[in-house]
Design a protein around this motif. Structure first.
Motif, PDB file in Angstrom:
ATOM      1  N   TYR A 151      -4.919 -33.297   7.529  1.00 14.19           N
ATOM      2  CA  TYR A 151      -5.240 -32.917   6.152  1.00 14.19           C
ATOM      3  C   TYR A 151      -5.533 -34.177   5.344  1.00 14.19           C
ATOM      4  CZ  TYR A 151      -0.313 -34.177   5.433  1.00 14.19           C
ATOM      5  OH  TYR A 151       0.881 -34.836   5.414  1.00 14.19           O
ATOM      6  N   ALA A 152      -6.169 -33.969   4.193  1.00 16.46           N
ATOM      7  CA  ALA A 152      -6.533 -35.061   3.288  1.00 16.46           C
ATOM      8  C   ALA A 152      -5.626 -35.024   2.075  1.00 16.46           C
ATOM      9  CB  ALA A 152      -7.998 -34.945   2.864  1.00 16.46           C
ATOM     10  N   GLU A 153      -5.164 -36.202   1.661  1.00 18.08           N
ATOM     11  CA  GLU A 153      -4.320 -36.314   0.482  1.00 18.08           C
ATOM     12  C   GLU A 153      -5.151 -36.849  -0.682  1.00 18.08           C
ATOM     13  OE1 GLU A 153      -1.016 -38.787   1.398  1.00 18.08           O
ATOM     14  OE2 GLU A 153       0.106 -37.210   2.424  1.00 18.08           O
ATOM     15  N   GLY A 154      -4.905 -36.282  -1.860  1.00 17.96           N
ATOM     16  CA  GLY A 154      -5.595 -36.753  -3.053  1.00 17.96           C
ATOM     17  C   GLY A 154      -6.965 -36.119  -3.209  1.00 17.96           C
ATOM     18  N   PRO A 155      -7.610 -36.369  -4.346  1.00 17.81           N
ATOM     19  CA  PRO A 155      -8.943 -35.802  -4.602  1.00 17.81           C
ATOM     20  C   PRO A 155      -9.995 -36.448  -3.716  1.00 17.81           C
ATOM     21  CG  PRO A 155      -8.333 -37.316  -6.362  1.00 17.81           C
ATOM     22  CD  PRO A 155      -7.125 -37.177  -5.486  1.00 17.81           C
ATOM     23  N   THR A 156     -10.821 -35.629  -3.101  1.00 10.67           N
ATOM     24  CA  THR A 156     -11.893 -36.131  -2.219  1.00 10.67           C
ATOM     25  C   THR A 156     -13.170 -36.300  -3.038  1.00 10.67           C
ATOM     26  OG1 THR A 156     -12.416 -33.856  -1.572  1.00 10.67           O
ATOM     27  CG2 THR A 156     -10.878 -35.067  -0.178  1.00 10.67           C
ATOM     28  N   GLN A 157     -13.153 -37.291  -3.909  1.00 12.37           N
ATOM     29  CA  GLN A 157     -14.278 -37.560  -4.797  1.00 12.37           C
ATOM     30  C   GLN A 157     -14.768 -38.981  -4.601  1.00 12.37           C
ATOM     31  OE1 GLN A 157     -12.777 -36.787  -8.715  1.00 12.37           O
ATOM     32  NE2 GLN A 157     -12.382 -34.622  -8.332  1.00 12.37           N
ATOM     33  N   ARG A 165      -4.340 -37.773   6.851  1.00  5.93           N
ATOM     34  CA  ARG A 165      -3.040 -37.845   7.519  1.00  5.93           C
ATOM     35  C   ARG A 165      -3.012 -36.918   8.736  1.00  5.93           C
ATOM     36  NH1 ARG A 165       1.546 -40.118   6.075  1.00  5.93           N
ATOM     37  NH2 ARG A 165       0.726 -40.539   3.974  1.00  5.93           N
ATOM     38  N   CYS A 166      -2.291 -37.364   9.779  1.00  5.29           N
ATOM     39  CA  CYS A 166      -2.168 -36.607  11.025  1.00  5.29           C
ATOM     40  C   CYS A 166      -0.725 -36.729  11.500  1.00  5.29           C
ATOM     41  CB  CYS A 166      -3.136 -37.180  12.068  1.00  5.29           C
ATOM     42  SG  CYS A 166      -2.980 -36.456  13.713  1.00  5.29           S
ATOM     43  N   THR A 167      -0.050 -35.586  11.682  1.00  3.78           N
ATOM     44  CA  THR A 167       1.361 -35.600  12.088  1.00  3.78           C
ATOM     45  C   THR A 167       1.627 -34.521  13.136  1.00  3.78           C
ATOM     46  OG1 THR A 167       1.927 -34.123  10.248  1.00  3.78           O
ATOM     47  CG2 THR A 167       2.182 -36.477   9.870  1.00  3.78           C
ATOM     48  N   VAL A 197       0.957 -45.799  13.859  1.00  5.75           N
ATOM     49  CA  VAL A 197       2.315 -45.261  13.937  1.00  5.75           C
ATOM     50  C   VAL A 197       2.499 -44.132  12.918  1.00  5.75           C
ATOM     51  CG1 VAL A 197       4.768 -45.787  13.739  1.00  5.75           C
ATOM     52  CG2 VAL A 197       3.211 -47.456  14.779  1.00  5.75           C
ATOM     53  N   GLY A 198       2.061 -44.357  11.703  1.00 10.39           N
ATOM     54  CA  GLY A 198       2.178 -43.323  10.674  1.00 10.39           C
ATOM     55  C   GLY A 198       1.138 -42.229  10.779  1.00 10.39           C
ATOM     56  N   GLY A 199       0.060 -42.485  11.502  1.00  9.43           N
ATOM     57  CA  GLY A 199      -0.973 -41.474  11.704  1.00  9.43           C
ATOM     58  C   GLY A 199      -1.878 -41.284  10.516  1.00  9.43           C
ATOM     59  N   THR A 200      -2.094 -42.328   9.707  1.00  9.17           N
ATOM     60  CA  THR A 200      -2.938 -42.205   8.524  1.00  9.17           C
ATOM     61  C   THR A 200      -4.154 -43.106   8.637  1.00  9.17           C
ATOM     62  OG1 THR A 200      -1.709 -43.930   7.318  1.00  9.17           O
ATOM     63  CG2 THR A 200      -0.959 -41.649   7.065  1.00  9.17           C
ATOM     64  N   ILE A 201      -5.177 -42.723   7.890  1.00  7.53           N
ATOM     65  CA  ILE A 201      -6.363 -43.550   7.720  1.00  7.53           C
ATOM     66  C   ILE A 201      -6.693 -43.538   6.232  1.00  7.53           C
ATOM     67  CG2 ILE A 201      -7.810 -41.566   8.347  1.00  7.53           C
ATOM     68  CD1 ILE A 201      -9.966 -43.543   9.208  1.00  7.53           C
ATOM     69  N   ASN A 202      -6.731 -44.713   5.627  1.00  4.15           N
ATOM     70  CA  ASN A 202      -6.942 -44.861   4.192  1.00  4.15           C
ATOM     71  C   ASN A 202      -8.362 -45.355   3.952  1.00  4.15           C
ATOM     72  OD1 ASN A 202      -6.748 -45.183   1.469  1.00  4.15           O
ATOM     73  ND2 ASN A 202      -4.946 -46.515   1.503  1.00  4.15           N
ATOM     74  N   VAL A 203      -9.153 -44.507   3.267  1.00  2.00           N
ATOM     75  CA  VAL A 203     -10.543 -44.856   2.962  1.00  2.00           C
ATOM     76  C   VAL A 203     -10.591 -45.311   1.515  1.00  2.00           C
ATOM     77  CG1 VAL A 203     -12.927 -44.056   2.916  1.00  2.00           C
ATOM     78  CG2 VAL A 203     -11.341 -43.133   4.620  1.00  2.00           C
ATOM     79  N   LYS A 204     -10.824 -46.598   1.288  1.00  4.05           N
ATOM     80  CA  LYS A 204     -10.874 -47.163  -0.043  1.00  4.05           C
ATOM     81  C   LYS A 204     -12.242 -46.923  -0.678  1.00  4.05           C
ATOM     82  CE  LYS A 204      -6.796 -49.273  -0.050  1.00  4.05           C
ATOM     83  NZ  LYS A 204      -5.747 -49.025  -1.048  1.00  4.05           N
ATOM     84  N   ASN A 205     -12.208 -46.557  -1.982  1.00  7.69           N
ATOM     85  CA  ASN A 205     -13.445 -46.378  -2.750  1.00  7.69           C
ATOM     86  C   ASN A 205     -14.456 -45.547  -1.959  1.00  7.69           C
ATOM     87  OD1 ASN A 205     -15.226 -46.634  -4.878  1.00  7.69           O
ATOM     88  ND2 ASN A 205     -15.969 -48.659  -4.250  1.00  7.69           N
ATOM     89  N   ALA A 206     -14.081 -44.336  -1.642  1.00  3.44           N
ATOM     90  CA  ALA A 206     -14.889 -43.484  -0.766  1.00  3.44           C
ATOM     91  C   ALA A 206     -16.254 -43.199  -1.373  1.00  3.44           C
ATOM     92  CB  ALA A 206     -14.158 -42.170  -0.509  1.00  3.44           C
TER      93      ALA A 206
END
Length: 375
Positions: A151-157, A165-167, A197-206
């Protein structure tokens, strides 16, 4: 003497060593095994006997306790040419000897339907007097990762930081996570930061180019599972337009409420006014017609009383006055004063004193309005 005694001792030691080394466990496989839950495992324990091993054969498999103060748990036993498989309740019905006749040199066992609680150190002990040998093996039952949730966290704008996130809710650690993009150019965004390890990918300034299909893989040493996520990066909303629309909507609602209140107040005021008009008595309403007849009766009665007071000698002169002969009709009372009938031109005028001498009685005639009302 000393030399012969030393030789004698060496001979005895060699004899005892030969007797002790008659029973041997010949399995040389791995001593640490990792398996996934639900699978089956074979714990190998092959042995050979020597002619000197003439005692009864006993085979014992036990689960060693990690705490020295606790007893080891016997899992399965072979003694007196019979197998006993119900010693340890947690593995009852799931553990069996690999050979129908273990005395032929195969003391191996099979453990099916593995559970995480089956993990531990197992010991195979073979005894045939005077020989005795044992072998230890470490079994690690690992739980493969459950199907992860993506799933995606925060506004996808556009312009925002988006976290994917993947768990996995189940799985033996250590769990490792990896991400890949399966659409378009199959390259992750340049600003993406991975956390295996946490299973996340952070996309900055998408940006819009980050949109696409992503795949997350959760894995450990005994299995893998994956999930699919579709990311749609949208332009930022028109905040000013939303605020203006909200203000206009509020104003319209207020105007509608004001109109409804005004209509209710006006209707209530109209009903109150109509009720007051119905109960009000107006002074300029014409009187009923019966008042005219009352005036006529009053006038006629007065004239009759006047005639009754005259003497017979005066009747002749009174008869000559036509204005006293005629009783006013209702039309005469209703006729405007300007149109009242004039006396005949040839009628003689009689003065007031003459009437008094004749015995006439003055009569007061009530004044009347144009509509015939008595003033």
């Amino acid at each position: 003497m000393e030399l012969s005694f030393a030789r004698f001792c060496c001979v005895l030691l060699s004899l005892f060593a030969g007797l002790a080394s008659g029973l041997e466990i010949i399995s040389v496989g791995q001593t640490s095994i990792e398996k996934a839950s639900g699978q089956s495992v074979k714990l190998d324990c092959q042995f050979t006997l020597a002619p000197e091993d003439s005692g009864p054969l006993d085979i014992e498999w036990s689960l060693l306790s990690s705490d020295n103060q606790k007893e080891d748990k016997v899992v399965i036993l072979y003694s007196g040419d019979r197998a006993y498989e119900d010693y340890y309740e947690p593995v009852k019905g799931r553990v069996h000897f690999n050979s129908a006749d273990p005395k032929n040199g195969d003391a191996s066992i099979n453990l099916t339907g593995l559970k995480s609680s089956d993990s531990g150190t197992y010991q195979c002990k073979v005894k045939k007097a005077p020989g005795i040998r044992s072998r230890k093996m470490l079994l690690i039952v690992m739980v493969k990762p459950s199907k992860p949730r993506c799933y995606a966290e925060g506004p996808t704008q556009e312009g925002k930081d988006i976290v994917l996130r993947c768990t996995s809710s189940e799985g033996t650690n250590p769990l490792q996570y990896s991400w890949e993009k399966t659409s378009d150019n199959k390259l992750l965004p340049a600003s993406a930061m991975l956390d295996p390890v946490g299973g996340t990918i952070n996309v900055k300034n998408a940006s819009a180019s980050a949109s696409g299909t992503y795949r997350c893989i959760s894995s450990n040493r005994v299995g893998t599972e994956d999930c699919i996520l579709y990311l749609n990066v949208t332009p930022p909303p028109n905040t000013a337009g939303i605020i203006a629309g909200a203000i206009i909507a509020v104003l319209l609602i207020l105007i509608i409420i004001a109109i409804i209140l005004f209509c209710c107040f006006r209707a209530r005021h109209r009903k109150k006014y109509e009720k007051e008009i119905c109960n009000e008595i107006r002074e300029d309403v014409p009187p009923p017609k019966s008042r005219v007849s009352t005036a006529r009766s009053f006038t006629v009665g007065s004239q009759r009383s006047s005639l009754g007071s005259m003497s017979p000698s005066n009747l002749h002169e009174y008869a000559l006055k036509p204005q006293y002969d005629k009783i006013p009709s209702s039309e005469d009372y209703e006729r405007p004063p300007s149109h009242a009938p004039l006396p005949p031109p040839n009628a003689a005028k009689m003065a007031g004193p003459n009437l008094s001498r004749m015995g006439a009685i003055p009569v007061m005639i009530p004044a009347q309005n144009r509509d015939g009302s008595i003033v």
